[in-house]
Design a protein around this motif. Structure first.
Motif, mmCIF file in Angstrom:
data_model
loop_
_atom_site.group_PDB
_atom_site.id
_atom_site.type_symbol
_atom_site.label_atom_id
_atom_site.label_comp_id
_atom_site.label_asym_id
_atom_site.label_seq_id
_atom_site.Cartn_x
_atom_site.Cartn_y
_atom_site.Cartn_z
ATOM 1 N N GLN A 36 0.844 -1.135 -0.013
ATOM 2 C CA GLN A 36 0.004 0.046 0.071
ATOM 3 C C GLN A 36 1.008 1.390 0.006
ATOM 4 O O GLN A 36 1.700 1.322 0.873
ATOM 5 C CB GLN A 36 -0.747 0.011 1.194
ATOM 6 C CG GLN A 36 -1.868 -1.005 1.433
ATOM 7 C CD GLN A 36 -1.171 -2.429 2.175
ATOM 8 O OE1 GLN A 36 -0.132 -2.374 2.682
ATOM 9 N NE2 GLN A 36 -2.220 -3.202 2.499
ATOM 10 N N VAL A 38 1.870 5.362 -2.353
ATOM 11 C CA VAL A 38 1.800 6.081 -3.590
ATOM 12 C C VAL A 38 3.211 5.982 -4.395
ATOM 13 O O VAL A 38 4.422 5.962 -3.553
ATOM 14 C CB VAL A 38 1.703 7.623 -3.153
ATOM 15 C CG1 VAL A 38 1.790 8.362 -4.315
ATOM 16 C CG2 VAL A 38 0.592 7.609 -2.345
ATOM 17 N N HIS A 40 5.581 6.734 -8.116
ATOM 18 C CA HIS A 40 5.574 7.820 -9.003
ATOM 19 C C HIS A 40 6.777 7.575 -9.809
ATOM 20 O O HIS A 40 7.706 7.045 -9.396
ATOM 21 C CB HIS A 40 5.750 9.220 -8.343
ATOM 22 C CG HIS A 40 5.960 10.286 -9.151
ATOM 23 N ND1 HIS A 40 7.137 10.773 -9.857
ATOM 24 C CD2 HIS A 40 4.935 11.130 -10.217
ATOM 25 C CE1 HIS A 40 7.121 11.697 -10.656
ATOM 26 N NE2 HIS A 40 5.694 11.883 -10.917
ATOM 27 N N THR A 54 1.465 8.742 -11.565
ATOM 28 C CA THR A 54 1.250 8.456 -9.952
ATOM 29 C C THR A 54 0.403 7.569 -9.739
ATOM 30 O O THR A 54 -0.791 7.632 -10.207
ATOM 31 C CB THR A 54 1.007 9.923 -9.570
ATOM 32 O OG1 THR A 54 2.004 10.691 -9.795
ATOM 33 C CG2 THR A 54 0.992 9.608 -8.000
ATOM 34 N N GLU A 56 -1.614 5.278 -6.720
ATOM 35 C CA GLU A 56 -1.796 4.993 -5.275
ATOM 36 C C GLU A 56 -2.618 3.515 -5.200
ATOM 37 O O GLU A 56 -3.673 3.588 -5.646
ATOM 38 C CB GLU A 56 -2.461 6.177 -4.624
ATOM 39 C CG GLU A 56 -2.804 5.960 -3.226
ATOM 40 C CD GLU A 56 -3.355 6.900 -2.652
ATOM 41 O OE1 GLU A 56 -3.627 7.204 -1.235
ATOM 42 O OE2 GLU A 56 -3.796 8.028 -3.222
ATOM 43 N N LEU A 58 -4.413 0.850 -2.703
ATOM 44 C CA LEU A 58 -5.216 0.917 -1.271
ATOM 45 C C LEU A 58 -5.598 -0.154 -1.148
ATOM 46 O O LEU A 58 -5.786 -1.172 -1.830
ATOM 47 C CB LEU A 58 -6.087 2.031 -1.576
ATOM 48 C CG LEU A 58 -5.971 3.566 -2.031
ATOM 49 C CD1 LEU A 58 -7.143 4.229 -2.328
ATOM 50 C CD2 LEU A 58 -5.201 4.230 -0.905
ATOM 51 N N TYR A 63 -7.092 1.018 -6.619
ATOM 52 C CA TYR A 63 -6.065 2.121 -7.007
ATOM 53 C C TYR A 63 -6.389 3.410 -7.322
ATOM 54 O O TYR A 63 -7.782 3.421 -7.874
ATOM 55 C CB TYR A 63 -4.987 1.406 -8.002
ATOM 56 C CG TYR A 63 -5.805 1.394 -9.461
ATOM 57 C CD1 TYR A 63 -5.889 2.357 -10.265
ATOM 58 C CD2 TYR A 63 -6.545 0.200 -9.646
ATOM 59 C CE1 TYR A 63 -6.490 2.116 -11.519
ATOM 60 C CE2 TYR A 63 -7.303 0.109 -10.982
ATOM 61 C CZ TYR A 63 -7.157 1.276 -12.064
ATOM 62 O OH TYR A 63 -7.690 1.324 -12.999
ATOM 63 N N LYS A 129 8.275 4.037 -5.189
ATOM 64 C CA LYS A 129 7.199 4.292 -3.758
ATOM 65 C C LYS A 129 7.787 5.637 -3.183
ATOM 66 O O LYS A 129 8.898 5.813 -2.676
ATOM 67 C CB LYS A 129 7.173 3.179 -2.668
ATOM 68 C CG LYS A 129 6.271 3.578 -1.740
ATOM 69 C CD LYS A 129 6.205 2.366 -0.390
ATOM 70 C CE LYS A 129 5.561 1.233 -1.276
ATOM 71 N NZ LYS A 129 5.139 0.277 -0.058
ATOM 72 N N LYS A 131 5.493 7.447 -0.776
ATOM 73 C CA LYS A 131 4.758 7.378 0.283
ATOM 74 C C LYS A 131 4.089 6.039 0.738
ATOM 75 O O LYS A 131 3.561 5.485 0.105
ATOM 76 C CB LYS A 131 3.466 8.461 0.163
ATOM 77 C CG LYS A 131 2.774 8.638 1.248
ATOM 78 C CD LYS A 131 1.690 9.672 0.936
ATOM 79 C CE LYS A 131 0.796 9.748 2.381
ATOM 80 N NZ LYS A 131 -0.376 10.836 2.062
#
Length: 139
Positions: A36, A38, A40, A54, A56, A58, A63, A129, A131
């Motif tokens: 899990q 973020v 980029h 980007t 994300e 989840l 996503y 990754k 975040k």
């Protein structure tokens, strides 16, 4: 005779060996990596300067993706959806068709045969990754 042993040892100990296949789902990225988060990166693009992407990921399997065609399209794309893990638990397949290999700190965009893209730009098919999400987030 020495040549025979040399050839035999090359065949048995490395020449042409395939990487081991992870059949143990308990040790897969799905269960051992904190996937899990973020991610980029900028993917190569034949008709623009790059695809600024980007993603994300989840919990449980959702996503959000945001892409911008650099240098050619002032209108970014944003979408969301779900993804599925493949049977190895190391690859995700987005409902829009993109396929990614999941590693601890990055994702690799894969081809339609679930293989890494090769060539001089191979490392550019990676999003890092940026975040971590400390807890699963319900969407």
């Amino acid at each position: 005779m020495k040549n025979t042993w040399l050839i035999l040892s090359l065949v048995l100990f490395g020449c042409g060996q395939q990487p081991p296949v992870v059949d143990d789902i308990a040790n897969s990225s799905m269960n051992t990596v904190q996937w899990q988060g973020v991610y980029h990166g900028v993917f190569p693009c034949p008709s623009c300067e790059g695809m600024d992407t980007t993603i994300e990921l989840l919990h449980p399997n959702d996503y959000i993706i945001h892409t911008v065609r650099l240098g050619s399209d002032p209108y970014p794309f944003q979408g969301r959806g779900t993804f599925q893990w493949d049977k190895t638990g190391n690859i995700i397949i987005l409902d829009r068709g993109h396929i990614y290999q999941v590693l601890p700190d990055h994702l690799y965009l894969l081809d339609i045969e679930h293989k890494r893209i090769i060539g001089p730009d191979a490392e550019r098919y990676r999003v890092d990754k940026v975040k971590y999400l400390s807890q699963p987030v319900d969407s």
